[in-house]
Design a protein around this motif. Structure first.
Motif, mmCIF file in Angstrom:
data_model
loop_
_atom_site.group_PDB
_atom_site.id
_atom_site.type_symbol
_atom_site.label_atom_id
_atom_site.label_comp_id
_atom_site.label_asym_id
_atom_site.label_seq_id
_atom_site.Cartn_x
_atom_site.Cartn_y
_atom_site.Cartn_z
ATOM 1 N N HIS A 15 -10.694 1.778 30.251
ATOM 2 C CA HIS A 15 -11.826 2.434 29.592
ATOM 3 C C HIS A 15 -13.158 1.866 30.079
ATOM 4 C CE1 HIS A 15 -9.250 3.942 25.989
ATOM 5 N NE2 HIS A 15 -9.123 4.710 27.068
ATOM 6 N N LYS A 33 -5.601 9.907 29.307
ATOM 7 C CA LYS A 33 -6.892 10.607 29.225
ATOM 8 C C LYS A 33 -7.212 11.304 30.551
ATOM 9 C CE LYS A 33 -9.018 7.899 25.573
ATOM 10 N NZ LYS A 33 -7.816 7.105 25.265
ATOM 11 N N TRP A 34 -6.846 10.690 31.658
ATOM 12 C CA TRP A 34 -7.085 11.308 32.965
ATOM 13 C C TRP A 34 -6.302 12.621 33.083
ATOM 14 C CZ3 TRP A 34 -3.540 11.706 37.187
ATOM 15 C CH2 TRP A 34 -4.123 12.202 38.358
ATOM 16 N N ARG A 43 -13.363 3.297 34.118
ATOM 17 C CA ARG A 43 -13.577 4.725 34.354
ATOM 18 C C ARG A 43 -13.766 5.537 33.085
ATOM 19 N NH1 ARG A 43 -12.061 7.825 38.954
ATOM 20 N NH2 ARG A 43 -11.658 9.325 37.317
ATOM 21 N N GLY A 44 -13.533 4.900 31.938
ATOM 22 C CA GLY A 44 -13.585 5.647 30.686
ATOM 23 C C GLY A 44 -12.302 6.417 30.429
ATOM 24 N N GLN A 45 -11.295 6.202 31.255
ATOM 25 C CA GLN A 45 -10.051 6.953 31.146
ATOM 26 C C GLN A 45 -8.832 6.071 31.339
ATOM 27 O OE1 GLN A 45 -10.999 9.779 34.350
ATOM 28 N NE2 GLN A 45 -10.604 11.408 32.858
ATOM 29 N N VAL A 93 -16.833 7.591 26.508
ATOM 30 C CA VAL A 93 -18.174 7.302 27.019
ATOM 31 C C VAL A 93 -19.052 6.748 25.903
ATOM 32 C CG1 VAL A 93 -18.095 9.110 28.799
ATOM 33 C CG2 VAL A 93 -19.070 9.627 26.566
ATOM 34 N N VAL A 132 -13.843 16.087 30.300
ATOM 35 C CA VAL A 132 -14.377 15.855 31.637
ATOM 36 C C VAL A 132 -14.807 17.212 32.188
ATOM 37 C CG1 VAL A 132 -13.789 15.059 33.960
ATOM 38 C CG2 VAL A 132 -12.867 13.878 31.962
ATOM 39 N N ARG A 176 -12.434 11.671 28.464
ATOM 40 C CA ARG A 176 -12.983 10.376 28.868
ATOM 41 C C ARG A 176 -13.702 9.728 27.679
ATOM 42 N NH1 ARG A 176 -16.119 11.432 33.880
ATOM 43 N NH2 ARG A 176 -14.147 10.999 34.849
ATOM 44 N N PRO A 205 -18.980 5.317 31.068
ATOM 45 C CA PRO A 205 -17.932 4.554 30.387
ATOM 46 C C PRO A 205 -18.531 3.401 29.585
ATOM 47 C CG PRO A 205 -17.251 5.023 32.625
ATOM 48 C CD PRO A 205 -18.690 5.468 32.500
ATOM 49 N N SER A 240 -11.918 17.370 36.694
ATOM 50 C CA SER A 240 -10.632 17.270 36.016
ATOM 51 C C SER A 240 -9.484 17.690 36.919
ATOM 52 C CB SER A 240 -10.638 18.134 34.763
ATOM 53 O OG SER A 240 -9.381 18.060 34.133
#
Length: 156
Positions: free
Chosen positions: A61, A70-71, A64-66, A78, A140, A76, A85, A145
């Motif tokens: 997280h 989540k990817w 990448r925030g994911q 944020v 995203v 994501r 992120p 995505s």
């Protein structure tokens, strides 16, 4: 900067079902990692599994925030102030609360339910760990995505 500028990215809050889908995928990833670790160590202490889950969410997280889930789901984590992120500190708080609460003796699952209860009732669909860490979970943009079919449709 005007709203039509190409540098402006509109963030859409992710819905509960996308978040649940991502969470279930992450559980599968963590169970697989725990299983692999069990091949090396005959008995994996629960604290090792908990630490592995914490580091998985914290570092991914913050980077990448994911997470992997989540990817795949196209969402994501944020900071609402920056759209980037979360910081290492905010990601650590978020991971500690979301991963640690179920392990509190006797009342852990009750704390977990209190954590996720605000998800559907708040404007930004935040769990308690999101509110405390000052994060939001967003979809995203479609061009970023891998699984655009899971993104909500824009209403004109």
């Amino acid at each position: 900067m005007s709203a039509t500028s190409p540098n402006v990215v509109r963030l859409y809050i992710a819905g509960p079902m996308l978040r649940l889908f991502a969470f279930l995928l992450d559980v599968i990833v963590l169970l697989a990692a725990d299983w692999c670790l069990g091949l090396v160590l005959p008995q994996v202490p629960e604290v090792v599994s908990l630490l592995m889950a914490f580091c998985y969410f914290w570092l991914l997280h913050a980077w990448r925030g994911q997470s992997v889930g989540k990817w795949v789901a196209g969402i994501r984590v944020v900071s609402p102030q920056t759209g980037h992120p979360p910081t290492l500190g905010a990601a650590a708080v978020r991971a500690a609360l979301s991963e640690g609460l179920p392990f509190v003796p006797v009342i852990g699952w009750l704390l977990f339910l209190f954590d996720v209860a605000p998800l559907t009732g708040t404007r930004d669909r935040q769990c308690a760990h999101d509110m405390i860490a000052r994060t939001v979970v967003v979809t995203v943009p479609a061009e970023d995505s891998r699984m655009t079919r899971f993104l909500p449709r824009k209403v004109s």
